[in-house]
Design a protein around this motif. Structure first.
Motif, PDB file in Angstrom:
ATOM      1  N   GLN A  22       0.828  -1.213   0.000  1.00 22.00           N
ATOM      2  CA  GLN A  22       0.000   0.000   0.000  1.00 22.00           C
ATOM      3  C   GLN A  22       0.860   1.260   0.000  1.00 22.00           C
ATOM      4  O   GLN A  22       0.573   2.233  -0.700  1.00 22.00           O
ATOM      5  N   THR A  23       1.919   1.240   0.794  1.00 21.52           N
ATOM      6  CA  THR A  23       2.794   2.395   0.883  1.00 21.52           C
ATOM      7  C   THR A  23       3.522   2.639  -0.437  1.00 21.52           C
ATOM      8  O   THR A  23       3.698   3.788  -0.847  1.00 21.52           O
ATOM      9  N   ARG A  25       2.390   1.899  -3.403  1.00 16.44           N
ATOM     10  CA  ARG A  25       1.390   2.399  -4.361  1.00 16.44           C
ATOM     11  C   ARG A  25       0.951   3.826  -4.053  1.00 16.44           C
ATOM     12  O   ARG A  25       0.651   4.593  -4.960  1.00 16.44           O
ATOM     13  N   ASN A  26       0.919   4.172  -2.774  1.00 19.86           N
ATOM     14  CA  ASN A  26       0.359   5.463  -2.383  1.00 19.86           C
ATOM     15  C   ASN A  26       1.217   6.106  -1.278  1.00 19.86           C
ATOM     16  O   ASN A  26       0.767   6.274  -0.148  1.00 19.86           O
ATOM     17  N   PRO A  27       2.482   6.487  -1.581  1.00 20.09           N
ATOM     18  CA  PRO A  27       3.364   7.022  -0.540  1.00 20.09           C
ATOM     19  C   PRO A  27       2.949   8.401  -0.036  1.00 20.09           C
ATOM     20  O   PRO A  27       3.272   8.762   1.091  1.00 20.09           O
ATOM     21  N   GLU A  28       2.237   9.152  -0.861  1.00 22.01           N
ATOM     22  CA  GLU A  28       1.859  10.511  -0.456  1.00 22.01           C
ATOM     23  C   GLU A  28       0.911  10.529   0.741  1.00 22.01           C
ATOM     24  O   GLU A  28       0.806  11.529   1.438  1.00 22.01           O
ATOM     25  N   ARG A  29       0.249   9.407   1.017  1.00 20.41           N
ATOM     26  CA  ARG A  29      -0.647   9.328   2.172  1.00 20.41           C
ATOM     27  C   ARG A  29       0.138   9.347   3.487  1.00 20.41           C
ATOM     28  O   ARG A  29      -0.272   9.970   4.462  1.00 20.41           O
ATOM     29  N   GLU A  53       8.620  11.548   0.961  1.00 23.05           N
ATOM     30  CA  GLU A  53       7.951  10.585   0.081  1.00 23.05           C
ATOM     31  C   GLU A  53       8.906   9.465  -0.327  1.00 23.05           C
ATOM     32  O   GLU A  53       8.523   8.291  -0.364  1.00 23.05           O
ATOM     33  N   ARG A  57       8.678   5.482   0.584  1.00 19.86           N
ATOM     34  CA  ARG A  57       8.793   4.419  -0.436  1.00 19.86           C
ATOM     35  C   ARG A  57       9.861   3.386  -0.034  1.00 19.86           C
ATOM     36  O   ARG A  57       9.646   2.192  -0.170  1.00 19.86           O
TER      37      ARG A  57
END
Length: 188
Positions: A22-23, A25-29, A53, A57
């Motif tokens: 998940q991280t 795929r979507n590190p900006e969260r 960011e 990752r």
């Protein structure tokens, strides 16, 4: 016990595999939560980037890779230590419950913090697991004891051999002197 170990490692690793994926795929969260730690960590570890960011990752990639290694039993002790290392910044940055003002948010973050502390403990147990074999430290101590015992035996055997050789040499010299005396007596 082997069946338990085969089941427990994938269960422990599952949270890291899914979280790492998940991280990635979507590190900006997760990056904003890491921002306060990014610069201090990067200043201490020169090869790490300062960009939160990118750090997120890297952390996610390590969690995914080490999680898969732990789940499949490939170098599980190293994988468990790597996962434990990734859990520290994740927990401190993402679940700082002591900073929350809202009581519900504070309780939720404290629960996540305690969950991560529990996972950390499980990872330390997994890192120390020797699959029923003695640890390296135990084997080292046992080898030292065996080495000292072998050295004492070798010393005792050497002393006995030398003292036996010395007694034999003295006896040979005595017998030679008696024969030499007899030879001298015969010639006279």
């Amino acid at each position: 016990m082997a069946l338990l170990r085969k089941c427990a490692r994938p269960m422990l690793a599952s949270v890291f595999v899914t979280g790492g994926a998940q991280t990635l795929r979507n590190p900006e969260r997760a990056a904003p939560a890491l921002e306060p730690l990014a610069a201090p960590v990067a200043s201490r570890v020169s090869w790490l980037p300062e960009d939160p960011e990118k750090l997120v990752r890297i952390n996610g990639a390590v969690q995914l890779g080490a999680g898969l290694m732990l789940a499949t039993g490939r170098v599980p002790r190293v994988a468990a230590l790597a996962l434990a290392g990734t859990l520290v910044p994740t927990t401190l940055a993402g679940h700082a419950w002591w900073k929350e003002k809202d009581p519900e948010q504070r309780a939720a973050q404290r629960t996540q913090f305690i969950k991560n502390v529990s996972l950390f403990g499980g990872l330390l147990i997994a890192a120390a697991d020797t699959h029923g074999k003695p640890s390296v430290a135990y084997r080292g101590r046992a080898a030292a004891v065996t080495g000292r015992r072998t050295a004492r035996r070798a010393r005792r055997d050497a002393v006995n051999a030398l003292s036996g050789a010395a007694e034999g040499a003295v006896g040979t010299v005595r017998s030679m002197s008696e024969s030499a005396q007899q030879a001298v007596t015969r010639h006279l």
